[in-house]
Enzyme design. Sequence first.
Site, PDB file in Angstrom:
ATOM      1  N   ASP A 136       0.729  -1.151  -0.088  1.00  0.00           N
ATOM      2  CA  ASP A 136      -0.101  -0.169  -0.142  1.00  0.00           C
ATOM      3  C   ASP A 136       0.861   1.306  -0.076  1.00  0.00           C
ATOM      4  OD1 ASP A 136      -2.510  -1.274   0.129  1.00  0.00           O
ATOM      5  OD2 ASP A 136      -2.435  -1.694   2.186  1.00  0.00           O
ATOM      6  N   ASP A 137       2.002   1.201   0.173  1.00  0.00           N
ATOM      7  CA  ASP A 137       2.930   2.220   0.072  1.00  0.00           C
ATOM      8  C   ASP A 137       3.096   2.987  -1.076  1.00  0.00           C
ATOM      9  OD1 ASP A 137       5.314   3.399   2.070  1.00  0.00           O
ATOM     10  OD2 ASP A 137       5.908   3.925  -0.010  1.00  0.00           O
TER      11      ASP A 137
END
Length: 196
Positions: A136-137
């Site tokens: 999700d970064d």
Amino acid sequence: MCDLIDKAGPFTLKLDRNRFGLLVRSIISQQISTKAARAIRLRLDQLLLPNKLSPEAIAGATDEQLKSVGLSFQKLSYLRDLSAHILDDRLRLHQIGRLSDEDAIEQLIQVRGIGRWTAQMFLIFSLGRLDVFPHDDLIVRSSIRELYGLSELPNKQTSHEIATAWAPYRSIASWYCWRLIDVKNDQKLDASKYPV
């Protein structure tokens, strides 16, 4: 990825053994600039003197004192919840390193203000886990897009497919993804604590 590794140089991550401090910094840093987060952290440290940052020190400070360093009410409540979890032994940071990655993440996300990404950063930067992939970064996803010539940001499935080749060192590969911006800008920055 090989070209990025050559340009970025050796992996230089230094673990942060102050587990509580790392979680506090992670919470403070959410959705604000690095510069603003650093200023708030420094003011918080000053506020708590002569004591050090600890669950007891946070619990002993008033809401007004904590707000005076620049904490929003929401982040103040997150720090109080983190402190309470530690003080009443619901979260045992001194033993969390004995848990599997997923079990440690499950423990951490019970605290308000700590989501999966923050828990993954804790695993990488405090516990030194080598095979954590923070899909999700945004920086990791942007770097994958650039490194692999994708037309758009990869979704979770595509990110995981690409990162499969990085196992069992997905944490290290992610660290290099965070370094891509520095490499492109030819900056020689201390990247030992990326990205927190």
